[in-house]
Design a protein around this motif. Structure first.
Motif, PDB file in Angstrom:
ATOM      1  N   GLY A 305     -14.270   5.305  26.864  1.00 62.38           N
ATOM      2  CA  GLY A 305     -14.201   4.388  25.729  1.00 62.38           C
ATOM      3  C   GLY A 305     -13.064   4.726  24.788  1.00 62.38           C
ATOM      4  N   TYR A 306     -12.838   6.015  24.576  1.00 60.04           N
ATOM      5  CA  TYR A 306     -11.727   6.480  23.731  1.00 60.04           C
ATOM      6  C   TYR A 306     -10.387   6.040  24.325  1.00 60.04           C
ATOM      7  N   ALA A 307     -10.276   6.109  25.658  1.00 56.17           N
ATOM      8  CA  ALA A 307      -9.011   5.746  26.316  1.00 56.17           C
ATOM      9  C   ALA A 307      -8.649   4.287  26.101  1.00 56.17           C
ATOM     10  N   PHE A 308      -9.667   3.429  25.922  1.00 51.63           N
ATOM     11  CA  PHE A 308      -9.406   1.997  25.753  1.00 51.63           C
ATOM     12  C   PHE A 308      -9.444   1.565  24.282  1.00 51.63           C
ATOM     13  N   ALA A 309      -9.633   2.503  23.372  1.00 47.95           N
ATOM     14  CA  ALA A 309      -9.654   2.172  21.943  1.00 47.95           C
ATOM     15  C   ALA A 309      -8.243   1.814  21.485  1.00 47.95           C
ATOM     16  N   ARG A 310      -8.135   0.758  20.728  1.00 46.39           N
ATOM     17  CA  ARG A 310      -6.819   0.318  20.254  1.00 46.39           C
ATOM     18  C   ARG A 310      -6.816   0.101  18.746  1.00 46.39           C
ATOM     19  N   SER A 311      -7.865   0.557  18.073  1.00 42.43           N
ATOM     20  CA  SER A 311      -7.934   0.412  16.616  1.00 42.43           C
ATOM     21  C   SER A 311      -8.561   1.661  16.019  1.00 42.43           C
ATOM     22  N   GLY A 312      -8.369   1.811  14.718  1.00 42.54           N
ATOM     23  CA  GLY A 312      -8.960   2.949  14.036  1.00 42.54           C
ATOM     24  C   GLY A 312     -10.470   2.956  14.141  1.00 42.54           C
ATOM     25  N   THR A 313     -11.068   1.784  14.025  1.00 42.16           N
ATOM     26  CA  THR A 313     -12.535   1.688  14.122  1.00 42.16           C
ATOM     27  C   THR A 313     -13.022   2.091  15.506  1.00 42.16           C
ATOM     28  N   GLY A 314     -12.326   1.621  16.525  1.00 40.21           N
ATOM     29  CA  GLY A 314     -12.698   1.977  17.892  1.00 40.21           C
ATOM     30  C   GLY A 314     -12.599   3.471  18.136  1.00 40.21           C
TER      31      GLY A 314
END
Length: 418
Positions: A305-314
């Motif tokens: 999930g971290y690898a696909f995060a693209r925002s600060g919230t993610g």
């Protein structure tokens, strides 16, 4: 079953009420060092690669010199080692911001980082040694095993908390004031609290000779497959730490917020601390093998999930879940290491695990920094997932190496002297 604090008032009375807060705070500079060096170099020199390299060589310096400092303390006493080493480390940390801000060559910066890591006071193993000496001297024979297990669990929890608070302080100071303040603060803490720890009355205690008569297993026992899988697992945890921090710094640096990496990194520590301490409440039928597989899998899922995060919230959400996996995994690995330690080789086993974490973190910091600069932050965000996959793979290898272990109780760990 582990307890999360010393279980004997005799131990607390013998060490003194001041001992535990002093020993806790004295560990903070070590936890601030790697993050502080990375944050400051990225902020001043504008290169995540250079920041990762400095963080890496500092960790390698610690991994190489740490055992030598421990051997010197065994030979000459903790005070004679910790006082000069602490003063040297404080001076080097104090000089680091000036060197980074100057026109000094990158090679000079790297050399200074190596010296900072090599001179880092080894408070955690020194504290374990002191408490072991108190237990052998002050606790009745029939209660020693229980007190020892509780004390070692407390020490592990203290280490876990320090590595949460340290990066958080670095991020907080960097955002609120300036990146150099964190390193300056680590210098001041080293000067005051490492010196106080060195001069504490417990520093006069010696481990004693009770274990000297214990037959020592041959060195080849340290290379048994099951123990090596645990070492590989801790190496994966170290790689995870380095990859996560460096990729997070690179992601935030794109928008000029690299200084806040330590602050967000602390989010991971919330779940890590709660779940690590909560392992004491887990039922015994939830074996160490099952915990490694379960929490390692949670770590891997969150890392994806971290690898696909693209925002600060993610990122914040992913980091919070990552903490729920990494804390219990690390506690489980150290517990397994103690369980599998060959007779008379506990200190060596613990050193192997600790060195694996430090080396993994150092190498991952350097490699991930290069990935950030050459392949971009999107690619770098996948690095923690690779590390988590290594943790899960080593857990599977451990579980498959002895199928009967699933139905047999895992024995209590033998005492860890340092």
């Amino acid at each position: 079953m582990f307890h999360t604090r010393p279980t004997s008032s005799v131990l607390i009375r013998s060490a003194g009420l001041s001992y535990f807060p002093i020993a806790f705070i004295a560990r903070l500079p070590f936890a601030m060092m790697t993050v502080g060096v990375l944050t400051l170099v990225v902020a001043e020199r504008g290169s995540v690669t250079l920041g990762g390299l400095n963080s890496a060589v500092a960790g390698i310096g610690t991994a190489i010199a740490g055992p030598l400092l421990g051997a010197a303390a065994d030979r000459f006493g903790q005070r004679r080692v910790l006082v000069p080493v602490g003063l040297v480390n404080a001076a080097l940390l104090g000089a680091f911001p000036f060197v980074v801000a100057s026109t000094a060559a990158n090679a000079t910066l790297l050399a200074l980082s190596v010296l900072i890591g090599a001179s880092a006071p080894q408070i955690a193993p020194m504290s374990r040694t002191r408490l072991m000496a108190i237990i052998r001297r002050s606790v009745r024979q029939d209660r020693r095993e229980k007190v020892l297990n509780g004390t070692m669990a407390y020490e592990s929890a203290a280490d876990e908390m320090v590595f949460i608070v340290g990066p958080f302080l670095v991020g907080l100071l960097a955002v609120a004031i300036a990146p150099w303040v964190a390193i300056a603060g680590a210098s001041a803490l080293t000067f005051v609290f490492v010196t106080a720890f060195a001069l504490h009355p417990t520093g006069r205690l010696h481990p004693g000779t009770e274990h000297s008569a214990t037959s020592q297993a041959p060195a080849r026992e340290l290379f048994r497959f099951r123990l090596l899988t645990v070492v590989v697992g801790t190496l994966g945890v170290g790689i995870f730490f380095g990859a996560t921090l460096t990729s997070l710094t690179g992601f935030l640096a794109v928008d000029g917020d690299g200084d806040s990496a330590g602050l967000l990194y602390g989010v991971m520590g919330i779940g890590s601390a709660v779940l690590a301490l909560g392992t004491a409440a887990l039922p015994e039928r939830f074996t160490l093998t099952a915990r490694w597989l379960a929490f390692g899998s949670l770590l891997l899922a969150a890392a994806i999930g971290y690898a696909f995060a693209r925002s600060g919230t993610g990122l914040v959400v992913a980091l919070a879940v990552l903490g729920c996996g990494i804390g219990p995994t690390l506690v489980t690995l150290y517990s397994l290491g103690a369980t599998l330690s060959p007779a008379g080789r506990s200190a060596t086993t613990m050193t192997m695990l600790n060195s694996a974490v430090v080396v993994g973190q150092a190498v991952a910091s350097a490699v991930t920094g290069v990935v950030v600069d050459r392949l971009g932050v999107t690619t770098a965000l996948a690095a923690p997932a690779l590390a988590a996959a290594l943790v899960v793979a080593s857990a599977a290898a451990y579980a498959l190496s002895q199928p009967r272990a699933a139905t047999q109780p895992e024995r209590d760990p033998e005492p860890v002297p340092a």
